[in-house]
Design a protein around this motif. Structure first.
Motif, PDB file in Angstrom:
ATOM      1  N   GLN A 192       0.858  -1.193   0.000  1.00 17.83           N
ATOM      2  CA  GLN A 192       0.000   0.000   0.000  1.00 17.83           C
ATOM      3  C   GLN A 192       0.892   1.239   0.000  1.00 17.83           C
ATOM      4  N   CYS A 193       1.248   1.778   1.171  1.00 17.69           N
ATOM      5  CA  CYS A 193       2.127   2.952   1.133  1.00 17.69           C
ATOM      6  C   CYS A 193       3.532   2.566   0.696  1.00 17.69           C
ATOM      7  N   GLY A 194       3.900   1.293   0.942  1.00 21.23           N
ATOM      8  CA  GLY A 194       5.182   0.796   0.475  1.00 21.23           C
ATOM      9  C   GLY A 194       6.362   0.993   1.415  1.00 21.23           C
ATOM     10  N   CYS A 225       7.042  -0.287   4.329  1.00 15.22           N
ATOM     11  CA  CYS A 225       7.572  -1.518   4.930  1.00 15.22           C
ATOM     12  C   CYS A 225       8.096  -2.485   3.871  1.00 15.22           C
ATOM     13  N   CYS A 238       3.891  -3.695   9.424  1.00 19.81           N
ATOM     14  CA  CYS A 238       3.206  -2.997   8.340  1.00 19.81           C
ATOM     15  C   CYS A 238       1.985  -2.286   8.914  1.00 19.81           C
ATOM     16  N   ARG A 239       1.882  -0.985   8.663  1.00 15.20           N
ATOM     17  CA  ARG A 239       0.754  -0.222   9.200  1.00 15.20           C
ATOM     18  C   ARG A 239      -0.440  -0.216   8.247  1.00 15.20           C
ATOM     19  N   CYS A 240      -0.273  -0.741   7.030  1.00 14.85           N
ATOM     20  CA  CYS A 240      -1.329  -0.583   6.023  1.00 14.85           C
ATOM     21  C   CYS A 240      -2.075  -1.862   5.686  1.00 14.85           C
TER      22      CYS A 240
HETATM   23  S1  FES Z   1       2.349  -0.972   3.043  1.00 12.83           S
HETATM   24 FE1  FES Z   1       2.359   0.784   4.316  1.00 12.83          FE
HETATM   25  S2  FES Z   1       3.484   0.063   6.030  1.00 12.83           S
HETATM   26 FE2  FES Z   1       3.217  -1.719   4.887  1.00 12.83          FE
END
Ligand code: FES
Ligand SMILES: Cc1cc2nc3c(=O)[nH]c(=O)nc-3n(C[C@H](O)[C@H](O)[C@H](O)COP(=O)(O)OP(=O)(O)OC[C@H]3O[C@@H](n4cnc5c(N)ncnc54)[C@H](O)[C@@H]3O)c2cc1C
Ligand code: FES
Lengths: 161, 292
Positions: free
Chosen positions: A101-103, A105, A137-139
């Protein structure tokens, strides 16, 4: 005024040299000297795995790795997984599963997954979950990441090398 | 005692030691700080709670400090042996399975791959997990320095306070040594923290002994993170030794143990919580012993 030490290492299969600060971390070195920005600084305390690299075949947190200790070692970062043959099986599987997602991690996840698969190409789901305990991973909620590592194991089987 | 030069450190010299001799020479004047895996040292680097000398002495290329060997019924673990190596060692898995079990509860792969046994001991955190089973196994620490004979010290007497040990500034831990336990050895490790695996223990306990017919003999009861150093509950051990483990003994042991530990309230957990968990761990494990 910080003491500098000359080191040489194999970085992503290329022999390189660098002058490093004695208290510098491997993560700082990679970003400052080599413009390798795959490994991320998130916690800086070994808790999140976003900075994971592989040194002499073992995964470790580059934020807690003294740069001076890389002297004579073999270092692999996420940038080194891409070869003329294309992306690595783990990278392809992350794309296939949409495990990003945000990438932030992702490079660390990919390097730890690479480490796990190097040690055990036929890894089980339980072993994947266990092996990624040091990566936060936060996402994504982890489901797609775990599926991607499983997928990578299948891709590897199908196409050796 | 380490020199009191606080982080951010002013390091004016770096020695990449390739032999034990070279490392000991670099430490001889008391101004050196050994570097092993760096998982404590590099984490302390930026938050200012570390102490470091002006000379960084890298131990990582000293092969003689690495590895696990078994000789004449004794196990010797080199100070530079990583927690991953403990986890993967076949010999230990067979003879002292307690140690791989503790390694399995220690941090993440990325930390286990670098964290060393010597670093876990020398850092002297009251929450150092690996210290517990090693104390329970009556380990001795092998200590070397330049120009003096190597000495051995019982690990249980090694710590003098949080972050404090009997180690001189010119001394290095080279190994820990302990006897392979008896056939009927029973050893368990319990720990709790906020996040599985990647956790600094809020309470950790190691209980060992020779177990037969629900009776534990020659027991060792060691706690982490409930006192300024690891705590050996010797009175509770005496109570448990040789007695049938029934409800009365369990109740007595829990109360006695609660008097031997000295947990504090800090940012991570309250004294009440720590005491409660310590009681729960001991109760649970004594009940396991009773049924064996
Ligand atoms: S994809 Fe955003 S922290 Fe894992
Ligand atoms: C994210 C994270 C999770 C962690 N989880 C745990 C955990 O679950 N359980 C746990 O117990 N710990 C944990 N730790 C703490 C740490 O990983 C361990 O204490 C580890 O064993 C330290 O070893 P090291 O080789 O990295 O030590 P270093 O950081 O290299 O050294 C630590 C200290 O010991 C000294 N030293 C090192 N080797 C020697 C020697 N041979 N002789 C004399 N002095 C020496 C150094 O000078 C330094 O003062 C964790 C740390 C992090 C960052
Ligand atoms: S940035 Fe290194 S572990 Fe989080």
């Amino acid at each position: 005024m910080s003491l500098k030490i000359e080191i040489s290492l194999v970085l992503n299969e290329t022999k390189v040299e660098a002058s490093v600060g004695v208290t510098e971390s491997a993560l700082e070195l990679l970003r400052r000297e080599f413009d390798l920005c795959g490994a991320k600084l998130a916690c800086g305390e070994g808790e999140c795995g976003a900075c994971t690299i592989i040194v002499d075949g073992r995964s470790r947190n580059s934020c807690l790795t003294p740069a001076v200790d890389l002297d004579g070692r073999d270092v692999m970062t996420v940038e080194g997984l891409w070869t003329e043959k294309g992306v690595d099986a783990v990278q392809q599987a992350f794309i296939n599963e949409g495990a990003v997602q945000c990438g932030y991690c992702t490079p660390g996840m990919i390097m730890q997954a690479r480490y796990l698969l190097n040690r055990n190409p036929d890894i089980s789901e339980a072993e994947i979950i266990r092996g990624l305990e040091g990566n936060v991973c936060r996402c994504t909620g982890y489901k797609k990441i775990i599926a991607a590592v499983k997928g990578a194991s299948r891709i590897q089987e199908g196409s050796p090398g | 005692m380490l020199p009191q030069n606080r982080f951010p450190p002013v390091i004016t010299e770096y020695v990449n030691a390739t032999s034990l001799e070279m490392a000991l020479e670099a430490l001889a004047d008391g101004n050196g700080t050994p570097l092993a895996g760096g998982s404590d040292l590099w984490a302390q680097k930026d938050n200012g709670d570390g102490r470091i000398g002006s000379r960084l002495v890298n131990l990582n290329r000293i092969d003689e400090l690495r590895g696990i060997s078994v000789n004449n019924g004794f196990v010797r673990i080199g100070a530079l042996t990583s927690i991953s190596e403990i986890l993967e060692n076949q010999e230990l898995a067979g003879s002292v399975a307690l140690l791989p079990k503790v390694a399995d509860r220690f941090a993440s792969d990325q930390i286990r791959n670098v964290a060393t046994v010597g670093g876990n001991i020398a850092n002297a955190s009251p929450a150092a997990d690996f210290v517990l089973p090693l104390v329970a196994l009556d380990s001795e620490v092998e200590i070397c320095s330049n120009g003096r004979d190597p000495r051995k010290q019982a690990l249980s007497e090694f710590f003098t306070g949080p972050g404090k040990t009997i180690l001189g500034a010119d001394e290095l831990i080279t190994a820990v040594i302990f006897k392979i336990p008896q056939k009927n050895f029973h050893g368990v490790f319990c720990k709790t923290g906020p996040r599985p695996a990647l956790e600094i223990s809020l309470v950790a306990m190691c209980l060992t002994g020779e177990l037969h017919n629900g009776i534990l003999d020659n027991s060792r009861l060691v706690f982490g993170a409930v006192g300024p150093t690891v705590i050996c509950c010797t009175n509770t051990e005496s109570l448990i030794n040789g007695s049938q483990i029934d409800d009365e003994l369990v109740a007595g042991a829990l109360d006695m143990m609660a008097g031997e530990i000295s947990p504090i309230t800090d940012v991570r957990a309250s004294k009440w919580y720590r005491t409660h968990i310590a009681r729960t761990f001991l109760e649970q494990e004594l009940i396991v012993c009773r049924s064996k």
